[in-house]
Design an enzyme around this catalytic site. Structure first.
Site, PDB file in Angstrom:
ATOM      1  N   GLU A   1     -50.857 -48.135  27.573  1.00 25.49           N
ATOM      2  CA  GLU A   1     -51.274 -48.149  28.978  1.00 25.49           C
ATOM      3  C   GLU A   1     -52.132 -46.960  29.374  1.00 25.49           C
ATOM      4  O   GLU A   1     -53.191 -47.116  29.975  1.00 25.49           O
ATOM      5  CB  GLU A   1     -50.048 -48.204  29.891  1.00 25.49           C
ATOM      6  CG  GLU A   1     -50.432 -48.139  31.375  1.00 25.49           C
ATOM      7  CD  GLU A   1     -49.278 -48.304  32.316  1.00 25.49           C
ATOM      8  OE1 GLU A   1     -48.121 -48.309  31.877  1.00 25.49           O
ATOM      9  OE2 GLU A   1     -49.539 -48.442  33.516  1.00 25.49           O
TER      10      GLU A   1
ATOM     11  N   ASP B   1     -46.001 -49.655  26.713  1.00 25.49           N
ATOM     12  CA  ASP B   1     -45.922 -49.148  28.086  1.00 25.49           C
ATOM     13  C   ASP B   1     -44.921 -48.002  28.065  1.00 25.49           C
ATOM     14  O   ASP B   1     -43.715 -48.234  27.962  1.00 25.49           O
ATOM     15  CB  ASP B   1     -45.461 -50.258  29.040  1.00 25.49           C
ATOM     16  CG  ASP B   1     -45.587 -49.821  30.504  1.00 25.49           C
ATOM     17  OD1 ASP B   1     -45.648 -50.694  31.382  1.00 25.49           O
ATOM     18  OD2 ASP B   1     -45.626 -48.595  30.763  1.00 25.49           O
TER      19      ASP B   1
ATOM     20  N   ILE C   1     -43.825 -45.709  30.258  1.00 19.52           N
ATOM     21  CA  ILE C   1     -42.866 -45.775  31.373  1.00 19.52           C
ATOM     22  C   ILE C   1     -43.262 -46.983  32.216  1.00 19.52           C
ATOM     23  O   ILE C   1     -44.336 -46.993  32.832  1.00 19.52           O
ATOM     24  CB  ILE C   1     -42.882 -44.515  32.266  1.00 19.52           C
ATOM     25  CG1 ILE C   1     -42.488 -43.263  31.471  1.00 19.52           C
ATOM     26  CG2 ILE C   1     -41.921 -44.706  33.453  1.00 19.52           C
ATOM     27  CD1 ILE C   1     -42.411 -41.983  32.302  1.00 19.52           C
ATOM     28  N   ASP C   2     -42.404 -48.016  32.187  1.00 20.84           N
ATOM     29  CA  ASP C   2     -42.665 -49.153  33.074  1.00 20.84           C
ATOM     30  C   ASP C   2     -41.768 -48.975  34.307  1.00 20.84           C
ATOM     31  O   ASP C   2     -40.550 -48.916  34.183  1.00 20.84           O
ATOM     32  CB  ASP C   2     -42.356 -50.473  32.374  1.00 20.84           C
ATOM     33  CG  ASP C   2     -42.730 -51.627  33.285  1.00 20.84           C
ATOM     34  OD1 ASP C   2     -43.896 -51.660  33.720  1.00 20.84           O
ATOM     35  OD2 ASP C   2     -41.861 -52.452  33.615  1.00 20.84           O
TER      36      ASP C   2
ATOM     37  N   THR D   1     -43.241 -46.628  36.847  1.00 22.39           N
ATOM     38  CA  THR D   1     -43.577 -45.220  37.136  1.00 22.39           C
ATOM     39  C   THR D   1     -43.365 -44.890  38.612  1.00 22.39           C
ATOM     40  O   THR D   1     -42.875 -43.794  38.937  1.00 22.39           O
ATOM     41  CB  THR D   1     -45.037 -44.923  36.739  1.00 22.39           C
ATOM     42  OG1 THR D   1     -45.172 -45.092  35.327  1.00 22.39           O
ATOM     43  CG2 THR D   1     -45.453 -43.518  37.123  1.00 22.39           C
TER      44      THR D   1
ATOM     45  N   ASP E   1     -47.141 -54.664  29.744  1.00 17.38           N
ATOM     46  CA  ASP E   1     -45.945 -55.108  30.486  1.00 17.38           C
ATOM     47  C   ASP E   1     -45.369 -56.374  29.846  1.00 17.38           C
ATOM     48  O   ASP E   1     -44.171 -56.638  29.918  1.00 17.38           O
ATOM     49  CB  ASP E   1     -46.321 -55.428  31.946  1.00 17.38           C
ATOM     50  CG  ASP E   1     -46.728 -54.196  32.735  1.00 17.38           C
ATOM     51  OD1 ASP E   1     -47.816 -54.223  33.346  1.00 17.38           O
ATOM     52  OD2 ASP E   1     -45.976 -53.199  32.725  1.00 17.38           O
TER      53      ASP E   1
HETATM   54  O1  LIG Z   1     -47.487 -48.918  35.911  1.00 15.19           O
HETATM   55  P1  LIG Z   1     -46.147 -49.328  35.382  1.00 15.19           P
HETATM   56  O2  LIG Z   1     -46.085 -49.206  33.881  1.00 15.19           O
HETATM   57  O3  LIG Z   1     -45.047 -48.663  36.108  1.00 15.19           O
HETATM   58  O4  LIG Z   1     -46.029 -50.909  35.595  1.00 15.19           O
HETATM   59  C1  LIG Z   1     -45.854 -51.522  36.849  1.00 15.19           C
HETATM   60  C2  LIG Z   1     -47.214 -51.695  37.504  1.00 15.19           C
HETATM   61  O5  LIG Z   1     -47.742 -50.421  37.796  1.00 15.19           O
HETATM   62  C3  LIG Z   1     -47.062 -52.459  38.805  1.00 15.19           C
HETATM   63  O6  LIG Z   1     -48.348 -52.650  39.376  1.00 15.19           O
HETATM   64  C4  LIG Z   1     -46.469 -53.800  38.542  1.00 15.19           C
HETATM   65  O7  LIG Z   1     -46.350 -54.465  39.712  1.00 15.19           O
HETATM   66  C5  LIG Z   1     -45.137 -53.693  37.873  1.00 15.19           C
HETATM   67  O8  LIG Z   1     -44.202 -53.088  38.720  1.00 15.19           O
HETATM   68  C6  LIG Z   1     -45.254 -52.895  36.590  1.00 15.19           C
HETATM   69  O9  LIG Z   1     -43.983 -52.738  36.027  1.00 15.19           O
HETATM   70 MG   LIG Z   2     -46.359 -47.785  32.610  1.00 19.36          MG
HETATM   71 MG   LIG Z   3     -45.883 -51.312  33.333  1.00 15.89          MG
END
Ligand SMILES: O=P(O)(O)O[C@H]1[C@H](O)[C@@H](O)[C@H](O)[C@H](O)[C@@H]1O
Ligand SMILES: [Mg+2]
Ligand SMILES: [Mg+2]
Length: 287
Positions: A75, A95, A97-98, A100, A225
């Protein structure tokens, strides 16, 4: 049944991925409580911290040491301009940190997602729930698990009995918000039991794989994701497809997933498209 060499390789790779995930979760858990330097990417709602970069670099360096010929789609590298090209080579899709935005607010729905593909086929995925010490895993043809518990999706086919999960995505312009809210309104008019957003698409997709929700849809998520979660949902008996009803296009920044094809089609037919471009189209912003 895959050849012996492939089964052994997959097992070794998924062990390495699980170990990497466990190590970085300790870093994330500690950093969650500390002060953070936050910057934005494609919108004021699309956040990134130094921990996202640290964790991504750690995972890639660990994997590159063991598999120097492999390719990576990650990412934060993509946000810095790296190409998102899924070739036939063994490729890790990461990814770091999913969730963030949750991480920044100390909201405890935060995960690490590591997917793996060969010949453009998703072979396995691991998703670590960092705050609850849950490892979701799936290997093609070998089932899906949460820690040692086997996962099975919901068999619900009736939208009026469904709990549906989604995420907003990073765009916040009025036209996008109207489309986003219109999609949610149509599902609620169809008497869905509820629509939930937890701020982490990978963890929401894991809830679907465990049968705790009946469907997931989103415009604005990315291949990192989707990669691991797609294997986990498929191995739990679920379906992951494009919002058009066509087969999943990992790079299309959109998805519908459900325990049953009937449920997935009901959701897909209710949705109006929100255009986020493609991960593999360098011209479109990575929003
Ligand atoms: O940027 P990270 O890795 O935190 O991923 C999230 C996305 O940023 C959001 O737009 C999206 O809506 C999701 O919440 C996604 O998990
Ligand atoms: Mg992320
Ligand atoms: Mg993500």
């Amino acid at each position: 049944q895959a050849p012996m060499w492939k089964r052994a390789l997959d097992k070794r790779l998924s062990k390495v991925a699980s170990r990497s995930g466990a190590l970085v979760c300790l870093i994330i858990r500690k950093a969650l409580t500390e002060e953070k330097r936050i910057s934005t990417k494609t919108s004021t709602a699309d956040l990134v911290t130094e921990t996202d970069h640290l964790v991504e670099d750690l995972i890639i360096s660990e994997l590159r040491k063991k598999f120097p010929s492999h390719r990576f789609i990650a990412e934060e590298a993509a946000a810095s301009g790296a190409k998102c090209e899924l070739t036939h080579s063994p490729t890790w899709i990461i990814d770091p940190i999913d969730g963030t935005c949750n991480f920044v607010h100390r909201f405890p729905a935060v995960a690490v997602s590591i997917g793996f593909a060969v010949h453009q086929e998703l072979e396995f995925g691991v998703i670590y729930h960092c705050m609850e010490e849950r490892l979701y895993s799936g290997r093609r043809g070998r089932g899906a698990f949460c820690n040692s518990q086997r996962l099975q999706v919901s068999r619900e086919t009736d939208l009026s009995k469904a709990l549906v999960l989604t995420e907003i995505g990073p765009k916040r312009d009025p036209a996008t918000l109207r489309l986003f809210l219109g999609n949610m309104e149509r599902l609620l008019h169809a008497s869905a039991h509820g629509v939930r957003m937890i701020g982490s698409s990978t963890l929401a997709l894991c809830h679907l794989a465990s049968g705790a929700a009946d469907a997931y849809y989103q415009f604005g998520l990315h291949c990192w994701d989707l990669a691991a979660a797609t294997v986990i949902i498929r191995e739990a008996g679920g379906i992951v497809m494009d919002t058009s009803g066509a087969p999943l296009d990992l790079m299309a920044c959109r998805v519908v997933a459900a325990g049953t094809r009937e449920m997935a089609m009901f959701i897909a037919q209710a949705l109006q498209t929100i255009n986020y471009g493609r991960d593999d189209d360098q011209r479109s912003s990575n929003s």
